[in-house]
Design a protein around this motif. Structure first.
Motif, PDB file in Angstrom:
ATOM      1  N   ILE A  46       0.465  -1.113  -0.157  1.00  7.12           N
ATOM      2  CA  ILE A  46       0.498   0.338  -0.223  1.00  7.12           C
ATOM      3  C   ILE A  46       0.933   1.386  -0.234  1.00  7.12           C
ATOM      4  N   GLY A  48       1.177   5.724   0.181  1.00 10.23           N
ATOM      5  CA  GLY A  48       1.125   6.763   0.098  1.00 10.23           C
ATOM      6  C   GLY A  48       1.834   7.405  -0.554  1.00 10.23           C
ATOM      7  N   GLY A  49       1.849   8.676   0.204  1.00 10.40           N
ATOM      8  CA  GLY A  49       3.539   9.378  -0.711  1.00 10.40           C
ATOM      9  C   GLY A  49       4.698   8.841  -1.050  1.00 10.40           C
ATOM     10  N   GLY A  50       4.929   8.110  -0.431  1.00 13.13           N
ATOM     11  CA  GLY A  50       6.106   6.756  -0.603  1.00 13.13           C
ATOM     12  C   GLY A  50       7.104   7.901   0.007  1.00 13.13           C
ATOM     13  N   SER A  51       7.339   8.149   1.299  1.00 13.77           N
ATOM     14  CA  SER A  51       8.207   9.535   1.690  1.00 13.77           C
ATOM     15  C   SER A  51       8.386   8.314   3.271  1.00 13.77           C
ATOM     16  N   ASN A  52       8.184   7.687   3.479  1.00 18.86           N
ATOM     17  CA  ASN A  52       9.372   6.584   4.583  1.00 18.86           C
ATOM     18  C   ASN A  52       9.707   4.578   4.427  1.00 18.86           C
ATOM     19  N   PRO A 113       6.306  15.745   4.519  1.00 19.02           N
ATOM     20  CA  PRO A 113       5.568  15.431   3.459  1.00 19.02           C
ATOM     21  C   PRO A 113       4.688  13.399   3.511  1.00 19.02           C
ATOM     22  N   ASN A 115       1.234  11.756   3.021  1.00 17.83           N
ATOM     23  CA  ASN A 115      -0.942  11.896   2.933  1.00 17.83           C
ATOM     24  C   ASN A 115      -1.242  11.409   4.332  1.00 17.83           C
ATOM     25  N   ALA A 118      -1.271   7.561   6.485  1.00 14.28           N
ATOM     26  CA  ALA A 118      -0.297   7.006   6.827  1.00 14.28           C
ATOM     27  C   ALA A 118       0.442   8.044   8.394  1.00 14.28           C
ATOM     28  N   GLN A 122       2.994   5.552  11.698  1.00 13.96           N
ATOM     29  CA  GLN A 122       4.369   5.704  12.787  1.00 13.96           C
ATOM     30  C   GLN A 122       4.096   6.631  13.570  1.00 13.96           C
ATOM     31  N   ILE A 124       2.995  10.636  13.082  1.00 10.93           N
ATOM     32  CA  ILE A 124       4.345  11.473  12.866  1.00 10.93           C
ATOM     33  C   ILE A 124       4.602  12.867  13.538  1.00 10.93           C
ATOM     34  N   GLY A 125       5.486  13.083  13.636  1.00 11.65           N
ATOM     35  CA  GLY A 125       5.015  14.133  15.226  1.00 11.65           C
ATOM     36  C   GLY A 125       6.632  15.042  14.606  1.00 11.65           C
ATOM     37  N   ILE A 175      -5.273   1.847   5.734  1.00 14.37           N
ATOM     38  CA  ILE A 175      -6.212   2.653   6.611  1.00 14.37           C
ATOM     39  C   ILE A 175      -6.921   3.742   5.580  1.00 14.37           C
ATOM     40  N   ARG A 220      12.018  24.045   8.626  1.00  9.55           N
ATOM     41  CA  ARG A 220      12.158  22.633   8.093  1.00  9.55           C
ATOM     42  C   ARG A 220      12.935  23.086   6.567  1.00  9.55           C
TER      43      ARG A 220
HETATM   44  P1  FAD Z   1       4.602   5.650   2.747  1.00  9.84           P
HETATM   45  O1  FAD Z   1       6.397   6.523   2.845  1.00  9.84           O
HETATM   46  O2  FAD Z   1       3.883   5.347   1.434  1.00  9.84           O
HETATM   47  O3  FAD Z   1       4.310   4.463   3.508  1.00  9.84           O
HETATM   48  C1  FAD Z   1       4.790   4.533   4.356  1.00  9.84           C
HETATM   49  C2  FAD Z   1       4.140   3.130   5.205  1.00  9.84           C
HETATM   50  O4  FAD Z   1       3.068   2.610   5.635  1.00  9.84           O
HETATM   51  C3  FAD Z   1       3.984   1.708   4.477  1.00  9.84           C
HETATM   52  O5  FAD Z   1       4.600   1.031   4.482  1.00  9.84           O
HETATM   53  C4  FAD Z   1       3.187   1.809   3.420  1.00  9.84           C
HETATM   54  O6  FAD Z   1       2.682   0.414   3.219  1.00  9.84           O
HETATM   55  C5  FAD Z   1       1.542   2.142   4.574  1.00  9.84           C
HETATM   56  N1  FAD Z   1       0.646   2.621   4.295  1.00  9.84           N
HETATM   57  C6  FAD Z   1       1.044   4.252   3.769  1.00  9.84           C
HETATM   58  N2  FAD Z   1      -0.612   4.476   3.379  1.00  9.84           N
HETATM   59  C7  FAD Z   1      -1.189   3.402   3.999  1.00  9.84           C
HETATM   60  C8  FAD Z   1      -2.548   3.475   3.765  1.00  9.84           C
HETATM   61  N3  FAD Z   1      -3.011   4.146   3.835  1.00  9.84           N
HETATM   62  N4  FAD Z   1      -2.795   1.946   4.413  1.00  9.84           N
HETATM   63  C9  FAD Z   1      -1.834   0.970   5.288  1.00  9.84           C
HETATM   64  N5  FAD Z   1      -0.534   1.316   5.031  1.00  9.84           N
HETATM   65  C10 FAD Z   1       0.214   2.129   4.879  1.00  9.84           C
HETATM   66  N6  FAD Z   1       7.981  12.223   9.538  1.00  9.84           N
HETATM   67  C11 FAD Z   1       7.894  12.342  11.075  1.00  9.84           C
HETATM   68  O7  FAD Z   1       6.957  11.314  11.678  1.00  9.84           O
HETATM   69  N7  FAD Z   1       8.082  13.439  10.863  1.00  9.84           N
HETATM   70  C12 FAD Z   1       8.736  14.888  10.058  1.00  9.84           C
HETATM   71  O8  FAD Z   1       9.330  15.249  10.666  1.00  9.84           O
HETATM   72  C13 FAD Z   1       8.733  13.578   9.175  1.00  9.84           C
HETATM   73  N8  FAD Z   1       9.888  14.345   7.975  1.00  9.84           N
HETATM   74  C14 FAD Z   1       9.934  15.006   7.109  1.00  9.84           C
HETATM   75  C15 FAD Z   1      10.582  15.202   6.378  1.00  9.84           C
HETATM   76  C16 FAD Z   1      10.822  15.117   4.473  1.00  9.84           C
HETATM   77  C17 FAD Z   1      11.716  15.579   3.828  1.00  9.84           C
HETATM   78  C18 FAD Z   1      10.561  13.287   4.506  1.00  9.84           C
HETATM   79  C19 FAD Z   1      10.722  13.383   2.741  1.00  9.84           C
HETATM   80  C20 FAD Z   1       9.396  12.873   5.302  1.00  9.84           C
HETATM   81  C21 FAD Z   1       9.716  12.880   6.270  1.00  9.84           C
HETATM   82  N9  FAD Z   1       8.698  11.937   7.238  1.00  9.84           N
HETATM   83  C22 FAD Z   1       9.141  12.886   9.126  1.00  9.84           C
HETATM   84  C23 FAD Z   1       8.547  10.926   7.006  1.00  9.84           C
HETATM   85  C24 FAD Z   1       7.034  10.739   5.563  1.00  9.84           C
HETATM   86  O9  FAD Z   1       6.571  12.694   5.573  1.00  9.84           O
HETATM   87  C25 FAD Z   1       5.824  10.460   7.137  1.00  9.84           C
HETATM   88  O10 FAD Z   1       6.535   9.429   7.711  1.00  9.84           O
HETATM   89  C26 FAD Z   1       4.532  10.180   6.028  1.00  9.84           C
HETATM   90  O11 FAD Z   1       3.454   9.759   7.091  1.00  9.84           O
HETATM   91  C27 FAD Z   1       4.823   9.165   5.270  1.00  9.84           C
HETATM   92  O12 FAD Z   1       3.302   9.470   4.738  1.00  9.84           O
HETATM   93  P2  FAD Z   1       2.768   8.611   3.675  1.00  9.84           P
HETATM   94  O13 FAD Z   1       1.806   8.913   2.623  1.00  9.84           O
HETATM   95  O14 FAD Z   1       4.739   9.230   2.217  1.00  9.84           O
HETATM   96  O15 FAD Z   1       3.809   7.412   3.632  1.00  9.84           O
END
Ligand code: FAD
Ligand code: EPU
Length: 335
Positions: A46, A48-52, A113, A115, A118, A122, A124-125, A175, A220
């Motif tokens: 699954i 989202g934005g692929g940022s973690n 970054p 969705n 996500a 974890q 997010i904080g 989710i 940031r």
């Molecule tokens: P993705 O990378 O797409 O997915 C992350 C995980 O969640 C994967 O395992 C995926 O399979 C799972 N997943 C995603 N969506 C769903 C869903 N709908 N249902 C079930 N599983 C799902 N994080 C912080 O906490 N604090 C920060 O300050 C912070 N700063 C950042 C700064 C930068 C420049 C970057 C690149 C990242 C940062 N992050 C930070 C990490 C990231 O942005 C967060 O963890 C964010 O919530 C990930 O969202 P995503 O949609 O990109 O998740």
């Protein structure tokens, strides 16, 4: 809704890693999702934005890109508003929507970054706030029987960069929406990190939530690389939480080691500082390496393989282990 075959995921992860997915589909509502899940026999990722995440190899399965949108007011009074938000909404756009409407509670989480879906994964904080502080419910679809479950905040078992969705229920749910309760009376949290300084420099003494958000964005932008320019996934590791004894041992040799006492008496150490002390900050191995302004961030300047960045993370873990006897844990999901 079209299922694509053998497509590159490069544009779908902020590290910019070029691997292929066997199958790929974008879903915009729950019924689409259910019809896909009912027919699927492949392993699932699954997205989202692929940022973690760090993609270390081609994904031999089905990638479902979540695009379920919508922001609905569930209940509102003079003091607060409760919003149910589609998991595919962009997090920062949601924060900006809250700021435009003077809904308070997420301003310190500006510019993260990814969705909304996500955000509970974890918990997010940033800057003294965690998303658990404003989440009331998480709606999720069971990937085995496709039933819909609403997790109350307490059931999510939120902790520092963790939740039930990353631990005991890992891989079991999609989710689909998150419900937030936000205040209409600003209770600002500006004491963390450099927010107060940033506001002072701008001559702001009585900030509103937009000004706090702007200050967080400025801090940031100064420290963290923009994924549109340099591939990265934010902090690659969690800050380790250690006992008072371990913290004191480190302070005997390094009196300036940043450390933060936790409510339970343990101490959070700064992983970025530990990694910097091991000589990694700014170190490049060809086109990938460790960010020069924040050693907690691993970077891909273009063309690196996920497996190479994973090996770099192994090497960093080993050297921090050797020098400080602390085992760093990855924050980023390894796929
Ligand atoms: P993705 O990378 O797409 O997915 C992350 C995980 O969640 C994967 O395992 C995926 O399979 C799972 N997943 C995603 N969506 C769903 C869903 N709908 N249902 C079930 N599983 C799902 N994080 C912080 O906490 N604090 C920060 O300050 C912070 N700063 C950042 C700064 C930068 C420049 C970057 C690149 C990242 C940062 N992050 C930070 C990490 C990231 O942005 C967060 O963890 C964010 O919530 C990930 O969202 P995503 O949609 O990109 O998740
Ligand atoms: N530090 C160094 N060297 C470095 C990096 C940091 O010495 O290379 C020191 C700093 O000087 C400071 C301390 O470490 O004394 C903490 O650094 P910073 O304030 O930059 O925050 P962080 O602990 O490195 C955490 C989160 C970030 C979040 C910020 C702000 C984790 C793993 N990371 O970083 O979250 O944005 O605080 O709240 O908890 C993320 O999770 O992806 C992320 C970016």
């Amino acid at each position: 809704m079209k299922i694509q075959q053998s497509i590159s995921l490069k544009a779908y992860n902020t590290f910019g890693i070029d691997v292929k997915a066997q199958k790929f589909v974008e879903v915009t509502d729950q019924s689409q999702l259910k019809s896909i899940l009912e027919k699927n026999t492949l392993s699932l990722l699954i997205l989202g934005g692929g940022s973690n995440l760090l993609l270390t190899k081609d994904f031999d399965g089905l990638v479902i890109k979540n695009n379920i949108k919508g922001i609905d007011i569930v209940v509102e009074d003079n003091d607060s508003v409760t919003l149910k938000v589609g998991a595919g909404e962009n997090w920062h756009r949601f924060v900006m929507y809250c700021i435009d409407n003077n809904y308070c509670g997420v301003e310190n989480l500006s510019l993260i970054p990814g969705n909304v879906g996500a955000s509970p994964m974890q918990n997010i904080g940033a800057y003294g706030v965690e998303v658990k502080d404003v989440i009331t419910k998480v709606e999720a679809i069971n990937l085995k029987d496709f039933s819909v479950k609403e997790f109350e905040n307490q059931e999510c078992d939120f902790g520092y960069r963790t939740s039930v969705f990353k631990t005991s229920e890992k891989g079991n749910y999609f989710i689909s929406a998150v419900t937030f309760k936000l205040s209409k009376h600003p209770k600002l949290n500006t004491s963390y990190g450099a927010i107060d300084n940033e506001l002072k420099e701008k001559g702001i003494t009585n900030p509103n939530i937009k000004e706090v958000s702007d200050a967080v964005i400025a801090i940031r932008k100064n420290k963290l690389p923009d994924p549109a320019q340099i591939g990265n996934s934010g902090s690659f590791f969690k800050n380790p939480v250690v006992t008072e004894g371990v913290k004191n041992t480190i302070l005997q040799n390094f009196e300036n080691a940043p450390n933060y006492q936790q409510p339970d008496g343990s101490y959070k150490m700064a992983a970025g500082w530990l990694i910097e002390q091991c000589g990694w900050k700014g170190k490049m191995i060809g086109n990938y390496g460790v960010h020069d302004k924040q050693a907690l961030v691993l970077v891909n300047h273009g063309g690196a393989k996920g497996s190479e960045i994973f090996q770099l993370s192994e090497d960093i873990i080993s050297s921090v282990q050797q020098k400080f006897n602390i085992t760093l844990e990855r924050e980023v999901n390894i796929i």
